[in-house]
Design an enzyme around this catalytic site. Sequence first.
Site, short mmCIF file in Angstrom:
data_model
loop_
_atom_site.label_atom_id
_atom_site.label_comp_id
_atom_site.label_asym_id
_atom_site.label_seq_id
_atom_site.Cartn_x
_atom_site.Cartn_y
_atom_site.Cartn_z
N GLY A 60 0.83 -1.19 0.00
CA GLY A 60 0.00 0.00 0.00
C GLY A 60 0.86 1.25 0.00
N CYS A 62 -6.01 -0.86 -32.75
CA CYS A 62 -7.29 -0.59 -33.38
C CYS A 62 -8.41 -0.73 -32.36
CB CYS A 62 -7.49 -1.48 -34.59
SG CYS A 62 -6.45 -0.91 -35.94
C1 LIG Z 1 0.09 -6.92 -5.63
C2 LIG Z 1 0.37 -7.30 -4.25
C3 LIG Z 1 1.29 -6.57 -3.48
C4 LIG Z 1 2.01 -5.33 -4.00
O1 LIG Z 1 1.21 -4.20 -4.06
P1 LIG Z 1 1.85 -2.80 -4.51
O2 LIG Z 1 0.69 -1.86 -4.51
O3 LIG Z 1 2.45 -2.97 -5.85
O4 LIG Z 1 2.88 -2.44 -3.52
C5 LIG Z 1 1.56 -7.03 -2.21
N1 LIG Z 1 0.94 -8.13 -1.72
C6 LIG Z 1 0.05 -8.86 -2.43
C7 LIG Z 1 -0.57 -10.05 -1.83
C8 LIG Z 1 -0.26 -8.45 -3.72
O5 LIG Z 1 -1.16 -9.16 -4.41
#
Ligand SMILES: *Cc1c(COP(=O)(O)O)cnc(C)c1O
Length: 422
Positions: A222, A332
């Site tokens: 996050g 396209c």
């Molecule tokens: C995609 C994902 C992340 C990484 O999220 P970011 O927003 O790219 O940091 C981390 N943990 C899990 C389980 C994910 O699916």
Amino acid sequence: MTRFPLHNAPQWVEEFGSPLYVYDAQTISAQYQRIANAFDPNISLGIHYACKALNNINVLKLLRSLGAGLDAVSIGEVRLGLRAGFAPEEILFSPNGVGMQEIREAAQLGVQINIDNLETLEEFANEFGNSVPVCVRINPHIMAGGNAKISVGHIDSKFGISIHQVRHLHRIVNTMGLHVHGLHMHTGSDILDIDAFMRGATLLMDLAHDFKELSYIDFGSGFKVGYRPDENTTDIEQFGAKMSERFRDFCMEYGRDLKLIFEPGKFLVSESGIFLTTVNSTKTTPSTVFAQVNSGFNHFPRPMLYDAYHHIENVTNPDGEPRIYTVVGYICETDTFGYDLKIAEVRNGDVLAFHNAGAYCSTMASNYNSRVRPAEVMLINGQPQLIKAREEFEDLMHGQIELDAFEPKNETTLEELMMTEG
Ligand SMILES: *Cc1c(COP(=O)(O)O)cnc(C)c1O
């Protein structure tokens, strides 16, 4: 936003062709160090790279060399991680919606398994009982960011075991004798509101007291990066300080030091990448001036998929008079990269650089419209090195099986056909 110097970009295009993804190893290292340094050094910290963001083997190896673990969401990513040299126990497999076959395969490979569905957990328990430790993914239903398309922690989300199902979770764990070694959450939200994130994290730590065999808690990701030049990003230093303090208190109450894990993808690689395209033409219509480049959402899907903003600049005419453009591709189908972008005057043949191309760009690319995928280059100490070759026509045929059934049967001409019928 991407920070590395773009004045060499025209040379990279000349050497490796266009379009082209370019990643800067130094930026990835710097981002890794920023997270590592943001937390109390007395805490055992695990940074697991979420490799769905960018899965080139060299990027995995680079992050492994820095000390990262790996977050894998498919058996393919698990295998990539093992190929890159990660030890099985350094890989956390966090799938969603997979069958037991894939989980079994991961268990056989010895990686950590994260389960996000009570039904699957029961199946897992029936097969492995207490012989394979497990991590469970909890959905705390905290929505820290505003974008429901990228948030996966909300009430309608398919991810995780709802925090309201914890009683049931305990019933399964206790009855089946499962060893729960890890708790996990990943809300996918942008950590701008640190307090909102802390609320979710606190819920998870509160739950953790009822799991006596934990060795880690994984708070997912996050971490937010800036896509616009002036955008707010996660204040990682402030976040690390707050989180460290809270986690230290938790460990005291828990009675044991656990490992604190995060699994950033975007934060580690987004700003390390640019995507270079070449302008095929400009086109003035009653409503706008289109700049048409030699790519599309086949290579760069985020603007169409998430309405994501990607900053675009003209690297071959940086001092040109700024004008307003709608930048589009050659697919396209509508494939707009951005509306009303102020870009230094665009001429045919100019190279446009798309920023924040490190995360979720090349890994989401396809061959739609029978277009080959671009080459990828990594800058190591500023020196460009090819890390993935541009695809060729034969790659479009790879795996296709040409049947005889539709070959012309014989050389009968229309004239001969009429004669036999006559
Ligand atoms: C995609 C994902 C992340 C990484 O999220 P970011 O927003 O790219 O940091 C981390 N943990 C899990 C389980 C994910 O699916």
